[in-house]
Design a protein around this motif. Structure first.
Motif, short mmCIF file in Angstrom:
data_model
loop_
_atom_site.label_atom_id
_atom_site.label_comp_id
_atom_site.label_asym_id
_atom_site.label_seq_id
_atom_site.Cartn_x
_atom_site.Cartn_y
_atom_site.Cartn_z
N TRP A 78 -47.30 -20.67 15.04
CA TRP A 78 -48.09 -20.38 13.86
C TRP A 78 -49.23 -19.45 14.27
O TRP A 78 -49.96 -19.72 15.21
CB TRP A 78 -48.65 -21.67 13.26
N VAL A 79 -49.35 -18.30 13.57
CA VAL A 79 -50.34 -17.28 13.92
C VAL A 79 -51.22 -17.03 12.70
O VAL A 79 -50.72 -16.78 11.61
CB VAL A 79 -49.67 -15.96 14.37
N ASN A 80 -52.52 -17.10 12.92
CA ASN A 80 -53.49 -16.83 11.87
C ASN A 80 -54.20 -15.53 12.23
O ASN A 80 -54.68 -15.37 13.34
CB ASN A 80 -54.48 -17.99 11.78
N VAL A 81 -54.27 -14.60 11.28
CA VAL A 81 -54.87 -13.29 11.54
C VAL A 81 -55.86 -12.97 10.43
O VAL A 81 -55.85 -13.57 9.37
CB VAL A 81 -53.79 -12.18 11.60
N SER A 82 -56.70 -12.00 10.73
CA SER A 82 -57.56 -11.46 9.67
C SER A 82 -57.03 -10.08 9.32
O SER A 82 -56.86 -9.22 10.18
CB SER A 82 -59.02 -11.38 10.13
N ALA A 83 -56.70 -9.91 8.05
CA ALA A 83 -56.15 -8.64 7.57
C ALA A 83 -56.43 -8.54 6.09
O ALA A 83 -56.60 -9.54 5.40
CB ALA A 83 -54.65 -8.57 7.83
N VAL A 84 -56.48 -7.34 5.59
CA VAL A 84 -56.64 -7.05 4.17
C VAL A 84 -57.86 -7.78 3.60
O VAL A 84 -57.80 -8.41 2.55
CB VAL A 84 -55.36 -7.39 3.38
N GLY A 85 -58.95 -7.75 4.31
CA GLY A 85 -60.20 -8.30 3.81
C GLY A 85 -60.32 -9.81 3.88
O GLY A 85 -61.23 -10.38 3.30
#
Length: 191
Positions: A78-85
Motif C-alpha cells: 500500500w503506497v500513499n502519495v501526495s499528488a494533485v494538490g
C-alpha cells in the motif's frame, strides 16, 4: 528458352502479387481487431493527466484476521502519495485498482508466498529510493487515487499498431513493385 523464362516470370509475379494481397488483407483484419478491442480501451481511459507524485508512506499488509485465525494471503503493498494538490493512494495499473482497491501493488506470482513477499519488498525498496516520480491522475474523480503506469496509454496503442502498419506497407510495396515490373517488361517488349 524465352517462352520458359516468360512463364516463370509470370508465375513469380502471380505469387508475389498473392503475397502482397494476403499481407494487405491480414493488415486490414488486424486493424479491425485492434479497432474493436484496443482502441475503445484507449478512448475510455480517464487516466490522462500526468502529474508528479511524492512518496508519503508505504506499508505491506501480510495477513488478515478472519474468525480469530490468521489466514495468510498474498502480501499487499500500500503506497500513499501526495499528488494533485492532496494525498492519494497509488495503484500500479488500472487492473490493480479493479482487482483490489486496498493494494497499490499485487505481486505477479501468488502461488509461492516467499517469492511474492520478496517481489513486494523489492518494489517497496524502489519506491524508497525514488521519492519523486511521475504518475497519472484523472479529472473525473475527486483525485484520491493515481496510477503509476497506464495499461492503455498512447505508447501501448502505437506498439499494437506497429505490426499491422508494417504488414500493410510491405504488402503495398510488393504490389507496387510487381505492377512496376510488369510495366517495365511491357515497355521493354515494345522496343
Amino acid at each position: 528458352m524465352g517462352k520458359k523464362l516468360v512463364m516463370a516470370q509470370k508465375r513469380g509475379e502471380t505469387r508475389a502479387l498473392c503475397l502482397g494481397v494476403t499481407m494487405v488483407v491480414c493488415a486490414v483484419i488486424a486493424y479491425y481487431i485492434l479497432g474493436t478491442t484496443v482502441l475503445p480501451l484507449y478512448q475510455r481511459s480517464v487516466w490522462t493527466q500526468e502529474s508528479t507524485c511524492h512518496l508519503i508512506e508505504t506499508s505491506i499488509w501480510d495477513q488478515d484476521e478472519l474468525g480469530g485465525k490468521k489466514v495468510p494471503q498474498y502480501p499487499c503493498l500500500w503506497v500513499n502519495v501526495s499528488a494533485v494538490g492532496g494525498w492519494a493512494v497509488l495503484y500500479h495499473t488500472e487492473d490493480t485498482r479493479d482487482r483490489n482497491q486496498q493494494c497499490s501493488y499485487i505481486p505477479g506470482s501468488l502461488d509461492n508466498y516467499q517469492l511474492a513477499r520478496a517481489d513486494v519488498e523489492k518494489v517497496r525498496a524502489r519506491f524508497h529510493e525514488h521519492h519523486v516520480f511521475h504518475c497519472f491522475s484523472t479529472t473525473r474523480e475527486n483525485g484520491s487515487s493515481v496510477l503509476y503506469q497506464r495499461l492503455h496509454g498512447p505508447q501501448a496503442l502505437l506498439f499494437s499498431l506497429f505490426w499491422p502498419t508494417f504488414l500493410l506497407t510491405g504488402g503495398l510495396l510488393i504490389i507496387a513493385m510487381v505492377k512496376l515490373n510488369r510495366s517495365l517488361s511491357i515497355l521493354a517488349a515494345q522496343k
